[in-house]
Design a protein around this motif. Sequence first.
Motif, PDB file in Angstrom:
ATOM      1  N   ALA A  81       7.024  47.951 181.464  1.00 57.43           N
ATOM      2  CA  ALA A  81       6.874  49.388 181.651  1.00 57.43           C
ATOM      3  C   ALA A  81       7.590  49.834 182.764  1.00 57.43           C
ATOM      4  O   ALA A  81       8.173  50.989 182.747  1.00 57.43           O
ATOM      5  N   ASP A  82       7.404  49.291 183.836  1.00 61.05           N
ATOM      6  CA  ASP A  82       8.290  49.487 185.250  1.00 61.05           C
ATOM      7  C   ASP A  82       9.737  49.445 184.832  1.00 61.05           C
ATOM      8  O   ASP A  82      10.427  50.253 185.607  1.00 61.05           O
ATOM      9  N   GLN A  83      10.206  48.614 184.388  1.00 58.99           N
ATOM     10  CA  GLN A  83      11.602  48.444 184.041  1.00 58.99           C
ATOM     11  C   GLN A  83      12.130  49.537 183.104  1.00 58.99           C
ATOM     12  O   GLN A  83      13.235  49.927 183.293  1.00 58.99           O
ATOM     13  N   ASN A  84      11.335  50.208 182.408  1.00 64.12           N
ATOM     14  CA  ASN A  84      11.610  51.388 181.471  1.00 64.12           C
ATOM     15  C   ASN A  84      11.238  52.648 182.156  1.00 64.12           C
ATOM     16  O   ASN A  84      11.161  53.733 181.511  1.00 64.12           O
ATOM     17  N   ASN A  85      10.908  52.642 183.515  1.00 64.43           N
ATOM     18  CA  ASN A  85      10.545  53.692 184.098  1.00 64.43           C
ATOM     19  C   ASN A  85       9.423  54.496 183.568  1.00 64.43           C
ATOM     20  O   ASN A  85       9.296  55.777 183.549  1.00 64.43           O
ATOM     21  N   LEU A  86       8.240  53.932 182.899  1.00 66.84           N
ATOM     22  CA  LEU A  86       6.937  54.238 182.433  1.00 66.84           C
ATOM     23  C   LEU A  86       6.006  53.634 183.289  1.00 66.84           C
ATOM     24  O   LEU A  86       6.161  52.821 184.173  1.00 66.84           O
ATOM     25  N   THR A  87       4.840  54.455 183.137  1.00 66.84           N
ATOM     26  CA  THR A  87       3.666  54.180 183.653  1.00 66.84           C
ATOM     27  C   THR A  87       2.833  53.208 182.597  1.00 66.84           C
ATOM     28  O   THR A  87       2.863  53.605 181.455  1.00 66.84           O
ATOM     29  N   TRP A  88       2.176  52.092 182.902  1.00 70.18           N
ATOM     30  CA  TRP A  88       1.392  51.495 182.101  1.00 70.18           C
ATOM     31  C   TRP A  88       0.204  52.075 181.727  1.00 70.18           C
ATOM     32  O   TRP A  88      -0.653  52.278 182.841  1.00 70.18           O
ATOM     33  N   PRO A  89      -0.449  52.074 180.527  1.00 67.33           N
ATOM     34  CA  PRO A  89      -1.818  52.800 180.462  1.00 67.33           C
ATOM     35  C   PRO A  89      -2.978  51.800 180.863  1.00 67.33           C
ATOM     36  O   PRO A  89      -3.228  51.120 179.848  1.00 67.33           O
ATOM     37  N   THR A  90      -3.360  52.123 182.092  1.00 66.29           N
ATOM     38  CA  THR A  90      -4.487  51.219 182.572  1.00 66.29           C
ATOM     39  C   THR A  90      -5.763  51.705 182.185  1.00 66.29           C
ATOM     40  O   THR A  90      -5.925  52.904 182.634  1.00 66.29           O
ATOM     41  N   GLY A  91      -6.617  51.001 181.755  1.00 69.41           N
ATOM     42  CA  GLY A  91      -8.168  51.480 181.450  1.00 69.41           C
ATOM     43  C   GLY A  91      -8.397  52.586 181.016  1.00 69.41           C
ATOM     44  O   GLY A  91      -7.529  52.973 180.040  1.00 69.41           O
ATOM     45  N   ALA A  92      -9.342  53.457 181.287  1.00 70.92           N
ATOM     46  CA  ALA A  92      -9.790  54.572 180.503  1.00 70.92           C
ATOM     47  C   ALA A  92      -8.935  55.974 181.324  1.00 70.92           C
ATOM     48  O   ALA A  92      -9.296  57.060 180.970  1.00 70.92           O
ATOM     49  N   ILE A 363       6.595  60.533 167.519  1.00 75.41           N
ATOM     50  CA  ILE A 363       6.732  60.083 168.999  1.00 75.41           C
ATOM     51  C   ILE A 363       7.819  58.840 169.162  1.00 75.41           C
ATOM     52  O   ILE A 363       7.584  58.149 168.300  1.00 75.41           O
ATOM     53  N   LEU A 364       8.568  58.924 170.119  1.00 78.04           N
ATOM     54  CA  LEU A 364       9.636  58.019 170.472  1.00 78.04           C
ATOM     55  C   LEU A 364       9.549  57.508 171.909  1.00 78.04           C
ATOM     56  O   LEU A 364       9.021  58.161 172.784  1.00 78.04           O
ATOM     57  N   GLY A 365      10.288  56.365 172.169  1.00 78.79           N
ATOM     58  CA  GLY A 365      10.287  55.892 173.055  1.00 78.79           C
ATOM     59  C   GLY A 365      11.664  55.874 174.049  1.00 78.79           C
ATOM     60  O   GLY A 365      12.589  56.343 173.765  1.00 78.79           O
ATOM     61  N   PRO A 366      11.542  54.890 175.025  1.00 80.09           N
ATOM     62  CA  PRO A 366      12.851  55.138 175.867  1.00 80.09           C
ATOM     63  C   PRO A 366      14.185  54.582 175.264  1.00 80.09           C
ATOM     64  O   PRO A 366      15.278  54.836 175.799  1.00 80.09           O
ATOM     65  N   HIS A 367      14.201  53.818 174.089  1.00 82.49           N
ATOM     66  CA  HIS A 367      15.213  53.470 173.549  1.00 82.49           C
ATOM     67  C   HIS A 367      15.613  54.004 172.267  1.00 82.49           C
ATOM     68  O   HIS A 367      16.269  53.663 171.495  1.00 82.49           O
ATOM     69  N   GLU A 368      14.808  55.227 171.854  1.00 80.65           N
ATOM     70  CA  GLU A 368      15.183  56.036 171.023  1.00 80.65           C
ATOM     71  C   GLU A 368      15.509  57.442 171.267  1.00 80.65           C
ATOM     72  O   GLU A 368      15.051  58.534 170.408  1.00 80.65           O
TER      73      GLU A 368
END
Length: 527
Positions: A81-92, A363-368
Motif C-alpha cells: 500500500a505504501d509503495q502505491n501511496n495508499l493507506t492500509w485499512p488497519t483494524g476498525a 471503484i478503481l485502484g491506482p493502476h486503473e
Amino acid sequence: MSTDTAAEPTDYILNRHLFIVDNYYLLKSMDTASVDLICTDPPFAKNETFIGGLTPPLTDDEKQREIDKLKEWGIRNAADADQNNLTWPTGAATAKFRDIWSWEKDVLEQWMNEIKDSRPKVLDVIETTRYTHGEGTAAYLAYMAVRLIECHRVLKPNGSLYLHCDHTANSYLRLLLDATFGTDNFRNDIIWSYRTGGVSKRYWPRKHDTLLFYVKSDKYKHKAVQERIYYDKPFFTTKTDDDGRHYADVYIRDVWDDIKPLINVSGERTGYPTQKPVALAERIIGASSNPGDLVFDPFAGCAYVPVAAENLEREWVACDISPRAMTVLRRQFKKFGYAVDGVAPEGVLAHGGTSLARADVTILGPHELPERTTFEEDIETVKPLSPRTYKVPASIFTREEMLIFLLGLSGWRAWCCGFANWKIGSSGRPVIEHTTRNFELDHIDPQSKRGRHEIDNRAPLCPSHNNLKSSRRVHLDELREEIAAAGELAVASVDDLVELAWARDQALEHWALERAQRFGSTLPGVG
C-alpha cells in the motif's frame, strides 16, 4: 456569467467512479477542461493525527471486501500500500490520517520542479512561507500546490472551485490560490459558522470554517440562493404562508449559519472526525453547477460530496487514498436511498420518497487510471506584475542641505516674493537672518508637468506662496508675476528676485561636484 441554463447530461465516462489512489496521479490522468465544479475538503495542516471508528463498527464482510479489492490491484499488505501511496485499512478505524507535514519526508523534488516550471508565483508563496511560518506549513503548501495547479487545468472555462479550510492554513491557501487562479478569479471567502461544544476561555471559541471560492474565468456559473426568514409580526416586505406565518425571502450572504454541523447522533455520521454535512455540499453544488454537470472531489473520504451530487442529479468523480473510503461511500449511498451492487436498500427513502436504483458506483485502484487524451498546457491566469517602482529619496542632498545652498544663492530670500527672516544686528540695524526657518522647498517646474525632483529644479518659498503654488500648479515664473500683480512682493520688483536660469545652473554644478566627491562621478569635466 451563466445563471440558469441547464447543461445536457454528458454521460461522462468516469461518472460515479470512486478512485482509491493518490489524487495527484488521478488529476494528472484527467483531461483538460473536463470538470464543471470541484468541491473538496482537504487536509488542514492541523499538525495532528486523526483517527475515527466507523459508525456503526466495521463488519468482517466489509473488511474482507476491502482486502479482496486491494488484492485485485496487487496490494497484499501495508508495504504494498505504501509503495502505491495508499493507506492500509488497519483494524476498525475509519481512517488514520496523519495531518503532520515535513519538508524532508513529504515534499518530492518532482513537485518543486513542476511548480518552478509552470507556476513561479506559487513557488514564491511556498518559499516565503518557509521563512515566515516554518517548513511544516511550506511542505503542506507544496503538497497542495501541485494538486491545485492540476485542479485549475481540469476545470472547464466556466468551472469553479470551493476549497474547505479553517484558521490553521486558510491565509496561506488564499495566497496559494491567488497565485494559481489569479486574484481576479477570487470570488468569496465564505464563512460556515456553527455552534458545537469544546470552547476555550483563553481565546474566542473557534466556531467557523472557511470556503475559498475561485473561478476559472468570468464565464463561471452561479445562481443566487435565497432562504425564508420568519417574523412574529408583519411588515411591508413580508408574505404569509399557508399556515399564516409571516416570512420574507432573503438572499444568502457569505456567512452561512443555517447549516448545522454533524453531531454524534446525526444520521449522516460515518465516524470520520472531520466529516461535513451533505447540506453544505448541496448548497455549493446547487449554486455553482447545473444538472448533468460533472462534480469532482479529490479528497472524498466521507463521501458527502458524491451523495450531494447524486441528490442534485449531477455526475461525479471522487478520490481518496484510503481503501476505507469505498466502505464509507457504499454505506452513505445506502443510507440516502441509492442502490449499491444493483440492489436498492429496503426501508430507506430517498429525497423523492422512494428508494432509487441508480447505476452502481465503480471503484478503481491506482493502476486503473483513465487515459488522458488532451495535453494542452494550462493557461496562466495570473497577471504579470507591473514594473517595480519605489519611493526614492529626493536627492543626494537632504531638505536642509538644499535650502541652505539655494537660499545662499538669493541672499537668504524667498525666490517667490523676496521674503526674508530679519533680526536686529550688532549695529542695532535690522539684518537678514541666515536661517531656513519659515521657508518651504518647492519645485520651479511643477511635478504635475514632469518637473525634476533634483536640486536644480527646487526653490525656497515662503509658506503662504508655497501653498498658492501647490494649488495652482504653475511654473515659478508665472507665480512671480501673479504675486507682483497682487502687490505682495517684499522687494521693489520681480527683477530684484534671484534669476532662475542662473540659479539653476549653479544648483546643477553644485550637484555634479557633490556627486563626484561622494560617488566618483564620471561626468565630463567633473572630478
